[in-house]
Design an enzyme around this catalytic site. Structure first.
Site: not given
Ligand code: NAD
Length: 295
Positions: A97, A172, A247
């Site tokens: 990701t 995502k 993150k």
């Protein structure tokens, strides 16, 4: 059957690589952690001494690394960038990701060298990685998507073509922003119920059968002891680290900023996970955000 180079064998990459082995592929693996490599080698993966060695003869390369800086270093910027070492007709599938902008930038650099590079981040957690039921969100051309799909099908159940390069990462970031809000909200409700005398298992079941039902209640209950086999019942070990969720919320905030999309809930969730992280819990599973409410 293909030869696959797999880089990054952590909580997610390890079981994903094992599922490719189980499907009959030759899987050459590399990770900086020898423990992580051993787990896959015990199941039939082939250890290599370097990432270059893992990919040199591979038809397909898959990476599952923590963040964009690792992906850039591996393929483009490091001492021995893999773009210099892969076969001409290779397809590189990055399932980490990372920033949509980085995915697009790396794909463009690959394209200029005649290499195929697509983004295919996943959802479904460690349980989904082990069971081979991950959801893949793919950013690729139609042709690249068709080429990647049989390999992704060895590791996942729902494989979506989100759009062109970078689109998988956008999907995502949207999903994980929503997940963070759902998890924080679930912790908030469970903590309030328990502080007012309810049994967390009973309250979880009530909300699961009511309008508060969501993924955290269904398969990832954050309250210790309510559900077996999830990080909350294992000291919040394994699973999806707070550092990684923090993150991902940063990636969502970047998209919010660049598109002027209002994200008040996502911003709040990021602040909560930030506080939880600075309290020293960055290495725990993200469902441990319950601790923030418990005080
Ligand atoms: P992890 O920290 O468990 O694994 C990352 C692995 O990459 C580690 O084993 C590390 O040693 C290895 N690594 C780092 N740099 C490397 C390099 N240069 N060469 C070789 N190996 C290297 O992380 P994870 O939980 O497996 O997550 C991986 C990615 O998947 C992240 O981007 C994360 O956001 C995403 N993700 C995680 C989950 C989850 O539930 N854990 C779910 C969906 C997506």
């Amino acid at each position: 059957m293909a030869t696959i180079g797999f880089i990054g064998l952590g909580n997610m990459g390890g079981p994903m690589a094992i599922n490719l082995v189980n499907a009959g592929h030759t899987v050459q693996v590399f990770d900086l952690s020898t423990d992580a490599v051993s787990k896959v080698v015990n199941e039939g993966g082939i250890a290599t001494a370097t990432a270059v060695e893992a990919v040199a003869e591979a038809d397909v390369v898959i990476s599952m690394l923590p963040a964009g800086k690792h992906v850039l270093a591996l393929y483009v910027e490091g001492d021995s960038p893999l773009f210099d070492h892969v076969k001409d007709d290779v397809l590189i599938i990055d399932s980490s990701t990372i920033e949509a902008s980085t995915a697009t930038q790396v794909a463009a650099q690959a394209q200029s060298r005649g290499i195929g590079f697509i983004d295919a981040p996943v959802s479904g957690g460690v349980g989904g990685a082990k069971a081979g039921t991950l959801a893949f969100m793919v950013g690729a051309s139609e042709e690249q998507f068709a080429k990647a799909k049989p390999f992704l099908a060895c590791m996942g159940k729902n494989i979506f073509h989100a759009g062109s390069h970078g689109a998988g990462q956008i999907a995502k970031a949207c999903n994980n922003m929503l997940l963070s809000v759902l998890m924080a909200g679930t912790c908030e409700a469970l903590n309030m119920g328990v502080k007012n005398g309810l049994d967390p298992a009973v309250l979880s079941e009530i909300m699961k059968q009511s309008s508060g039902n969501n993924w955290a209640l269904q398969v990832y209950n954050p309250y210790p002891g309510v559900m077996e086999g999830v990080p909350s019942s294992n000291g919040y070990q394994g699973g999806f680290q707070v550092d990684l969720m923090f993150k991902d919320l940063g990636l969502a905030m970047e998209l919010s900023q660049s598109s002027a999309s209002p994200t008040p809930m996502g911003s709040q969730a990021r602040a909560l996970f930030n506080m939880h992280k600075v309290n020293g819990h960055g290495g725990l599973d993200f469902s441990s955000v319950l601790k923030l409410y418990q005080g």
